[in-house]
Design a protein around this motif. Structure first.
Motif, PDB file in Angstrom:
ATOM      1  N   GLU A 217       9.269  -9.091 -41.950  1.00 40.17           N
ATOM      2  CA  GLU A 217       9.566  -7.690 -41.631  1.00 40.17           C
ATOM      3  C   GLU A 217       8.800  -7.181 -40.417  1.00 40.17           C
ATOM      4  O   GLU A 217       8.866  -5.994 -40.090  1.00 40.17           O
ATOM      5  CB  GLU A 217       9.245  -6.773 -42.835  1.00 40.17           C
ATOM      6  CG  GLU A 217      10.254  -6.826 -43.960  1.00 40.17           C
ATOM      7  CD  GLU A 217      10.163  -8.118 -44.755  1.00 40.17           C
ATOM      8  OE1 GLU A 217      11.218  -8.807 -44.851  1.00 40.17           O
ATOM      9  OE2 GLU A 217       9.075  -8.450 -45.260  1.00 40.17           O
ATOM     10  N   ALA A 218       8.060  -8.052 -39.742  1.00 39.64           N
ATOM     11  CA  ALA A 218       7.243  -7.608 -38.606  1.00 39.64           C
ATOM     12  C   ALA A 218       8.092  -6.988 -37.504  1.00 39.64           C
ATOM     13  O   ALA A 218       7.716  -5.970 -36.903  1.00 39.64           O
ATOM     14  CB  ALA A 218       6.421  -8.775 -38.063  1.00 39.64           C
ATOM     15  N   ALA A 219       9.250  -7.579 -37.233  1.00 45.69           N
ATOM     16  CA  ALA A 219      10.113  -7.039 -36.177  1.00 45.69           C
ATOM     17  C   ALA A 219      10.670  -5.667 -36.560  1.00 45.69           C
ATOM     18  O   ALA A 219      10.902  -4.820 -35.688  1.00 45.69           O
ATOM     19  CB  ALA A 219      11.248  -8.004 -35.874  1.00 45.69           C
ATOM     20  N   LEU A 220      10.888  -5.448 -37.845  1.00 46.40           N
ATOM     21  CA  LEU A 220      11.356  -4.139 -38.291  1.00 46.40           C
ATOM     22  C   LEU A 220      10.288  -3.083 -38.045  1.00 46.40           C
ATOM     23  O   LEU A 220      10.592  -1.962 -37.630  1.00 46.40           O
ATOM     24  CB  LEU A 220      11.729  -4.185 -39.776  1.00 46.40           C
ATOM     25  CG  LEU A 220      12.933  -5.068 -40.129  1.00 46.40           C
ATOM     26  CD1 LEU A 220      13.090  -5.169 -41.642  1.00 46.40           C
ATOM     27  CD2 LEU A 220      14.204  -4.512 -39.498  1.00 46.40           C
ATOM     28  N   PHE A 221       9.031  -3.452 -38.282  1.00 48.75           N
ATOM     29  CA  PHE A 221       7.979  -2.474 -37.992  1.00 48.75           C
ATOM     30  C   PHE A 221       7.807  -2.262 -36.497  1.00 48.75           C
ATOM     31  O   PHE A 221       7.447  -1.158 -36.067  1.00 48.75           O
ATOM     32  CB  PHE A 221       6.639  -2.865 -38.623  1.00 48.75           C
ATOM     33  CG  PHE A 221       5.632  -1.749 -38.511  1.00 48.75           C
ATOM     34  CD1 PHE A 221       5.706  -0.649 -39.347  1.00 48.75           C
ATOM     35  CD2 PHE A 221       4.651  -1.769 -37.529  1.00 48.75           C
ATOM     36  CE1 PHE A 221       4.821   0.405 -39.220  1.00 48.75           C
ATOM     37  CE2 PHE A 221       3.763  -0.716 -37.394  1.00 48.75           C
ATOM     38  CZ  PHE A 221       3.848   0.379 -38.257  1.00 48.75           C
ATOM     39  N   ASP A 222       8.069  -3.285 -35.701  1.00 49.71           N
ATOM     40  CA  ASP A 222       8.032  -3.096 -34.249  1.00 49.71           C
ATOM     41  C   ASP A 222       8.989  -1.972 -33.840  1.00 49.71           C
ATOM     42  O   ASP A 222       8.675  -1.169 -32.950  1.00 49.71           O
ATOM     43  CB  ASP A 222       8.416  -4.385 -33.527  1.00 49.71           C
ATOM     44  CG  ASP A 222       7.334  -5.456 -33.594  1.00 49.71           C
ATOM     45  OD1 ASP A 222       6.171  -5.111 -33.869  1.00 49.71           O
ATOM     46  OD2 ASP A 222       7.671  -6.640 -33.384  1.00 49.71           O
ATOM     47  N   GLU A 223      10.160  -1.935 -34.467  1.00 48.33           N
ATOM     48  CA  GLU A 223      11.117  -0.860 -34.173  1.00 48.33           C
ATOM     49  C   GLU A 223      10.533   0.504 -34.558  1.00 48.33           C
ATOM     50  O   GLU A 223      10.641   1.478 -33.809  1.00 48.33           O
ATOM     51  CB  GLU A 223      12.431  -1.079 -34.920  1.00 48.33           C
ATOM     52  CG  GLU A 223      13.446   0.040 -34.682  1.00 48.33           C
ATOM     53  CD  GLU A 223      14.704  -0.078 -35.514  1.00 48.33           C
ATOM     54  OE1 GLU A 223      15.261   0.974 -35.895  1.00 48.33           O
ATOM     55  OE2 GLU A 223      15.144  -1.219 -35.793  1.00 48.33           O
ATOM     56  N   VAL A 224       9.907   0.567 -35.732  1.00 43.24           N
ATOM     57  CA  VAL A 224       9.277   1.814 -36.182  1.00 43.24           C
ATOM     58  C   VAL A 224       8.201   2.245 -35.193  1.00 43.24           C
ATOM     59  O   VAL A 224       8.131   3.420 -34.789  1.00 43.24           O
ATOM     60  CB  VAL A 224       8.664   1.627 -37.588  1.00 43.24           C
ATOM     61  CG1 VAL A 224       7.833   2.846 -37.990  1.00 43.24           C
ATOM     62  CG2 VAL A 224       9.758   1.368 -38.626  1.00 43.24           C
ATOM     63  N   ALA A 225       7.350   1.305 -34.806  1.00 45.02           N
ATOM     64  CA  ALA A 225       6.241   1.617 -33.909  1.00 45.02           C
ATOM     65  C   ALA A 225       6.728   2.080 -32.545  1.00 45.02           C
ATOM     66  O   ALA A 225       6.178   3.019 -31.947  1.00 45.02           O
ATOM     67  CB  ALA A 225       5.332   0.399 -33.763  1.00 45.02           C
ATOM     68  N   GLU A 226       7.759   1.446 -32.035  1.00 44.35           N
ATOM     69  CA  GLU A 226       8.315   1.828 -30.737  1.00 44.35           C
ATOM     70  C   GLU A 226       8.894   3.249 -30.804  1.00 44.35           C
ATOM     71  O   GLU A 226       8.673   4.068 -29.913  1.00 44.35           O
ATOM     72  CB  GLU A 226       9.396   0.827 -30.330  1.00 44.35           C
ATOM     73  CG  GLU A 226      10.146   1.188 -29.060  1.00 44.35           C
ATOM     74  CD  GLU A 226       9.275   1.136 -27.815  1.00 44.35           C
ATOM     75  OE1 GLU A 226       9.622   1.809 -26.825  1.00 44.35           O
ATOM     76  OE2 GLU A 226       8.245   0.421 -27.836  1.00 44.35           O
ATOM     77  N   ALA A 227       9.632   3.524 -31.868  1.00 37.86           N
ATOM     78  CA  ALA A 227      10.278   4.835 -31.993  1.00 37.86           C
ATOM     79  C   ALA A 227       9.271   5.959 -32.174  1.00 37.86           C
ATOM     80  O   ALA A 227       9.478   7.074 -31.685  1.00 37.86           O
ATOM     81  CB  ALA A 227      11.258   4.817 -33.167  1.00 37.86           C
TER      82      ALA A 227
END
Length: 444
Positions: A217-227
């Motif tokens: 799920e690391a890439a999913l959190f990358d999306e959260v962090a970017e947004a």
């Protein structure tokens, strides 16, 4: 150092569906709270341990009640901080309700990944995996070494993020598709397990205390962090992030609730005397006893007053440390940074020496440990067989096919050792305490 921006931190874009239609009469954070509330993992919290496993007393807390109470305190913290931020012109007028709603939604979900039997269950899962990796079968040996830590140090927070973003509703397509802002507020430890393992002890930061994300799920959190505009840190081991500011409010709500309410439960269960609980809560409550009240009524009154004082002090700690919270360098909990830290330390001492070591609790934790180990050992042969058959479900042995059907194992989408072991964890960690006992009884 640059500070995070509230206009991004409160992002209402949805995970893997950022341009989703916004309901004209329902704020996005209310939709998030509703999706969490009506989910099966949230409902199962009603039969998961808070402190006292498998207790028959109807007035003791379980994880669902704790989550609802934490959400109530979180909403209060959010509205107070939101109002203060409006006064400081840091956010637009009316945005206090968005902050309160996002904190409330994140609080509702904060324990959604916890396995049966509480923290003892987490430890048992990790312990079982550590033993299997020491003497691995083909399935365990096939897992890349860098991913073993997330099983050996199994963490309910990481499992919670997996449930919210992958397993529920839109499976493998964003999960519940919660807003980026709520997912940021939920993620207490914004670091993948394999990165946390190598960074712990090298970087002093509260967000690195435990692994908060699985590699899957690391890439999913990358999306959260970017947004949301979280501060990204690079390391030779991999990236990690500074905490979303609202994490501190979610954490404070949890700290206030479980510490104070654990005392009330201990009195109700007979583990602590009336005088002991009064002495612990009185410095926080600052309230005298009504001559007409019973002991239980007075404890209830002290509990309410203590929670209110905890909220006020957590708000003050956020305000006093605002700049370091916003630039990502603050590295304590709000309760630790507050003027009532000493009072909460005394409560923690009582809990560690008198509540968590109570004989009945210890006996049931040992039983829970045996239950979880039996389930893991009894179910893993199905996944080992699946691995041996190159993930072809139709090639499972008759016995394992029947076992999978009887236990309702979810074997969809398994294409790797990591998928298989996570599916095993999904199954076991999703159980309620009583269901785990039932399944253990079915297994040889």
């Amino acid at each position: 150092m640059a500070q995070m921006d509230w206009s991004k931190l409160l992002s209402a874009g949805r995970l893997q569906h950022p341009s989703a239609h916004q309901h004209p009469h329902r704020p996005a954070y209310e939709v998030d709270a509703d999706r969490i509330t009506f989910s099966a993992p949230f409902r199962r919290l009603a039969n998961k341990t808070q402190v006292h496993p498998l207790y028959d007393h109807d007035h003791l807390h379980h994880r669902l009640i704790h989550s609802l109470e934490t959400a109530s305190v979180g909403r209060s913290l959010g509205i107070e901080i939101g109002a203060w931020l409006e006064e400081q012109a840091a956010i637009e007028p009316g945005t206090r309700y968005t902050i309160a709603g996002m904190v409330q939604a994140a609080c509702l979900a904060h324990d959604i990944g916890n396995p049966p039997f509480g923290h003892s269950g987490e430890d048992t899962i990790g312990e079982w995996f550590a033993e299997r990796f020491d003497d691995p079968s083909d399935l365990f040996a096939a897992l890349p070494a860098q991913h073993r830590h997330e099983f050996i140090k199994f963490e309910g927070n990481a499992q919670g993020f997996r449930i919210l973003t992958r397993l529920e509703m839109y499976r493998h397509q964003g999960g519940m598709r919660l807003t980026h802002g709520v997912l940021g507020a939920f993620t207490k430890y914004p670091v993948a397990a394999h990165v946390q393992k190598d960074l712990k002890g090298q970087v002093a930061y509260s967000g690195l205390k435990k692994p908060g994300l699985f590699a899957s799920e690391a890439a999913l959190f990358d999306e959260v962090a970017e947004a949301t505009g979280l501060i990204r840190e690079a390391s030779v081991f991999g990236p990690w992030y500074r905490r979303h500011p609202l994490v501190y409010l979610v954490e404070a709500a949890d700290d206030i609730c479980y510490q104070i309410l654990d005392l009330e439960d201990a009195f109700t269960a007979g583990d602590l005397s009336f005088d002991t609980v009064c002495q612990a809560l009185a410095p926080l409550a600052k309230s005298s006893r009504d001559a007409q009240s019973t002991e239980a009524e007075h404890i209830t009154h002290l509990r309410a007053q203590a929670i209110g004082n905890g909220i006020r002090n957590a708000v003050a700690a956020f305000q006093n440390n605002y700049d370091s919270i916003m630039d990502g360098t603050f590295s304590r909990s709000l309760i630790e940074a507050s003027d009532v830290a000493g009072e909460f330390d005394k409560i923690t001492h009582i809990a560690n020496t008198r509540i968590f070591t109570a004989r009945r609790k210890t006996e049931l934790e040992l039983m829970g440990r045996n239950v979880i180990r039996k389930i893991l050992s009894g179910v893993v042969p199905v996944f080992e067989d699946l691995h041996a058959q190159d993930w072809e479900l139709t090639k499972l042995s008759d016995h394992h096919e029947k076992l999978a059907r009887a236990l309702e194992l979810d074997l969809r989408d398994i294409q790797s050792p990591s998928d298989a072991l996570h599916a095993l964890c999904d199954y076991v960690s999703g159980m309620t305490d009583r269901y785990a006992v039932k399944i253990a009884d079915l297994l040889p």
